[in-house]
Structures are given as C-alpha cells and as structure tokens.
Design a protein around this motif. Structure first.
Motif, PDB file in Angstrom:
ATOM      1  N   GLY A 191       0.794  -1.222   0.000  1.00  0.00           N
ATOM      2  CA  GLY A 191       0.000   0.000   0.000  1.00  0.00           C
ATOM      3  C   GLY A 191       0.827   1.273   0.000  1.00  0.00           C
ATOM      4  N   LEU A 192       2.126   1.155   0.255  1.00  0.00           N
ATOM      5  CA  LEU A 192       2.983   2.347   0.277  1.00  0.00           C
ATOM      6  C   LEU A 192       3.453   2.698  -1.131  1.00  0.00           C
ATOM      7  N   PRO A 193       3.464   4.001  -1.466  1.00  0.00           N
ATOM      8  CA  PRO A 193       4.038   4.407  -2.751  1.00  0.00           C
ATOM      9  C   PRO A 193       5.549   4.345  -2.704  1.00  0.00           C
ATOM     10  N   LEU A 194       6.188   4.290  -3.872  1.00  0.00           N
ATOM     11  CA  LEU A 194       7.642   4.290  -3.987  1.00  0.00           C
ATOM     12  C   LEU A 194       8.095   5.604  -4.609  1.00  0.00           C
ATOM     13  N   VAL A 258      11.993  -5.447  -1.454  1.00  0.00           N
ATOM     14  CA  VAL A 258      10.746  -6.208  -1.384  1.00  0.00           C
ATOM     15  C   VAL A 258      10.991  -7.618  -0.842  1.00  0.00           C
ATOM     16  N   ARG A 259      12.129  -8.202  -1.170  1.00  0.00           N
ATOM     17  CA  ARG A 259      12.458  -9.527  -0.650  1.00  0.00           C
ATOM     18  C   ARG A 259      12.589  -9.481   0.868  1.00  0.00           C
ATOM     19  N   ALA A 260      13.277  -8.460   1.382  1.00  0.00           N
ATOM     20  CA  ALA A 260      13.460  -8.336   2.826  1.00  0.00           C
ATOM     21  C   ALA A 260      12.156  -8.018   3.537  1.00  0.00           C
ATOM     22  N   SER A 264       5.680  -7.377  -2.661  1.00  0.00           N
ATOM     23  CA  SER A 264       6.062  -7.219  -4.065  1.00  0.00           C
ATOM     24  C   SER A 264       5.942  -5.753  -4.436  1.00  0.00           C
ATOM     25  N   ALA A 265       6.362  -5.412  -5.642  1.00  0.00           N
ATOM     26  CA  ALA A 265       6.317  -4.020  -6.085  1.00  0.00           C
ATOM     27  C   ALA A 265       5.870  -3.946  -7.535  1.00  0.00           C
ATOM     28  N   ILE A 266       5.172  -2.875  -7.849  1.00  0.00           N
ATOM     29  CA  ILE A 266       4.827  -2.534  -9.225  1.00  0.00           C
ATOM     30  C   ILE A 266       5.560  -1.249  -9.565  1.00  0.00           C
ATOM     31  N   GLU A 338       4.571   1.318  -6.462  1.00  0.00           N
ATOM     32  CA  GLU A 338       3.979   1.064  -5.155  1.00  0.00           C
ATOM     33  C   GLU A 338       4.318  -0.340  -4.693  1.00  0.00           C
ATOM     34  N   LEU A 339       4.245  -0.534  -3.387  1.00  0.00           N
ATOM     35  CA  LEU A 339       4.390  -1.856  -2.805  1.00  0.00           C
ATOM     36  C   LEU A 339       3.016  -2.508  -2.722  1.00  0.00           C
ATOM     37  N   VAL A 340       2.967  -3.795  -3.014  1.00  0.00           N
ATOM     38  CA  VAL A 340       1.711  -4.549  -3.032  1.00  0.00           C
ATOM     39  C   VAL A 340       1.928  -5.866  -2.305  1.00  0.00           C
TER      40      VAL A 340
END
Length: 350
Positions: A191-194, A258-260, A264-266, A338-340
C-alpha cells in the motif's frame, strides 16, 4: 543539460596546472568505474551467506547487520541513540580528480543518509598507483572529499592509504540517529508508494564519459548532490523504509527491499525520471557489464514483459551516488511505483 566536449574549468587547482592534468584521464587507469565495479550481487550474497546469524548472536544491540544487505550497519549504544557505520570506495568514475573525490564522498555519505542517520565523522580510504599517477592528483581527490564532508557538516578526520595498481577512493563514515528513526530496507508494507529522489541514467552516461571523454554536467551535479534533505524529509514524515540506488540499479535495490520486506512491487516505467542524454547513451551501446549483471540477477524474479530490453537495462543501470528509493511520499520526488502484497513476481514493471 548538454554534454561538454571540453575539459571542465579548474577554478581552484592547488599545485597541478591545467595542461598537466589534461594528460591524465583517470578513468583510463581502472578496469571499470564507480559503483558499476561492485561484485555482482548474486556472487556477493553467496560469499556472505551464513555470516548473518553469527553476527547477530555476537551483539544483542545490533539493529541492522548482514541479514538483508542493508545500506549500513546499525547498533544501539543507548536507549535513544544508534550508531550507523559504513564504508564505500571505488575506481574513478570521472576523469576530473576533484570531482571524483566529491562524487565518492557523497556516495559514501549516502549510505548513512539512506539509514535515516546524520553523519558525524568520516575517514578517507585511498588506493594510489604512486609510480604512475602524480600525488598532486591524489591531493585533488582528497580535497574534493573534504569539501563534500564540509558541506555535510561531517569532519573528515584521517584515513588509510595503500599503494595499488588502480586508483580507488572513498570513505568510512559513522553516523547517529534515534533507533526508532532508522530507515531500513525490510520495513516496507503493501500500500505504500515508492518515491525516487534522483533521476536514473548515471551509469550509461559515465560509461560514455569513460569511452569518449565527454563530460556530462548534469550527471556530475546529480552525483555530488547529498541525500541529506531527502533523508530528513523521509524521517520527518515518519517513513521507516528506504534504500539508496547505487551499483545494483533501481531494480536490484528494489528487489532487495521487497524480498526483505515480504512484499512485491509494481514499477511505473513511464514515471521514472532520467538524466538528459541517458537514452542516447544507451542507444549508442554505452552499457556497463555491471548493469547487464544486475538485469540477469533480477530477471527471474521480475515481470518485464511490458517493457523492452532497452528499458529494462535503464531500470537496472548501475548508478553511482544515486538517489533514495523510499517507501512513502517525499516532497518533490516522483512516485515511480507502489508496494503490493507478495505475488508470483517480486517486481512487475508496467
């Protein structure tokens, strides 16, 4: 900003005149340049595998160690203070000695900023081919590092030097922060933006510079810009997850995040900013081996079907003294994805 074909003016040369400095193209004295010279991430992880547990057991107050390949180590020394420690050095990324010193120092300091800390002291790390390159050039490198330290409010107090066939320069930096203010690469949540605080393209422009001698003012300005403001903004906003984008490229450092974090990320490829001339340098083939290794490393974990191979290479471009990749909104920085929740691919590029 357009590239300059002539050597930059030297306004503050101390003991080496312009005509003499022009005879030494520092990038020609090393097999690679900048953070593109990093050991490939897959190989590095195999080397340090198994060390993380022993480090953690040896220090109860170790807050950040080897576990997730974060930007620096962090240890709690009191209830309200953590010490952050890092070291970073590399071969010449530009031919101008003073600028190389500034870039390497800004890059080393970036690891501390990427952890949300304030640098308090740095020491120089210098390797020099003493029978090949004049020490006046080394003096210019150190002067550049000292000037960046002064700009950061961080004393540069000594260091270490060795005689080496290739020139290398950087710093070991110590910083401090409140333990609860640490920016970590394992604290991302869906839910967080990148946000990305500097444009990409440094790697391909540096490769072009090494091959042709062309100087790219915008790239030098970007590499010598401290990440202090972006880090302070992130901490002030209550953000807890960030990393800096250097030798493993945007996709490589995002993969580690994202691995840590178990997400996942888009990535919105159209939203990613690039330096002027980066696409032209890519088109003309100025791609480092480090960039290609980055792409090979993340490819099994990334859906790149929506973008071309050329676009993928830019997203994996090995940066030197790049910006921060922040899981949250940073004023003035574009949101590039963003993170998903964790999915089949850890990264999907659209």
């Amino acid at each position: 900003m357009r590239a300059r074909s002539a050597w930059p003016s030297l306004k503050a040369m101390t003991s080496l005149d312009l005509a003499q400095e022009r005879t030494y193209r520092l990038t020609q004295y090393a097999h690679g340049g900048g953070c593109a010279c990093k050991i490939p991430p897959g190989e590095l992880e195999s080397v340090v595998a198994g060390l993380a547990g022993s480090q953690q057991a040896a220090a109860e107050d170790l807050l950040v160690g080897l576990d997730d390949g974060d930007d620096a180590a962090a240890v709690r020394i009191s209830a309200d203070t953590a010490v952050v420690s890092t070291a970073d050095f590399f071969t010449p990324v530009v031919d101008h000695a003073y600028d190389w010193g500034r870039i390497a120092a800004a890059n080393a300091l970036s690891d501390v900023y990427a952890m949300g800390a304030r640098p308090v002291v740095a020491v120089n790390l210098l390797s020099w081919p003493r029978e090949v390159l004049p020490f006046e050039l080394a003096k210019e490198v150190l002067r550049g590092g000292a000037d960046i330290g002064r700009q950061a409010g961080c004393p540069v107090a000594g260091g270490h030097s060795v005689d080496d066939p290739e020139p290398k320069y950087g710093m070991a930096v110590t910083g401090t922060c409140a333990p609860e203010s640490l920016l970590r690469n394992d604290a991302g949540r869906a839910g967080l933006p990148l946000s990305l605080t500097k444009p990409l393209g440094i790697g391909v422009l540096n490769s072009r510079h090494k091959a042709t001698g062309e100087v790219f003012d915008e790239a030098v300005a970007t590499m010598t810009t401290l990440n202090a403001g972006a880090a302070a903004d992130a901490v002030a906003a209550g953000i807890t997850c960030a990393t800096d984008v250097t030798g493993f490229g945007l996709l490589g450092h995002l993969f580690k995040m994202v691995r840590a974090s178990g997400v996942s990320a888009i990535v919105d490829s159209a939203a990613v900013p690039y330096l002027d001339g980066a696409r032209e340098a890519l088109r003309d083939g100025y791609v480092s081996g480090g960039t290609r290794r980055n792409l090979d490393w993340i490819r099994p974990h990334t859906d790149l079907s929506a973008v071309s191979e050329q676009e993928s290479l830019l997203l994996a471009d090995a940066q030197t003294s790049g910006g921060l990749l922040v899981a949250g909104e940073v004023p003035g920085a574009p949101v590039v994805g963003e993170l998903v929740p964790q999915a089949e691919h850890l990264i999907t590029v659209r």
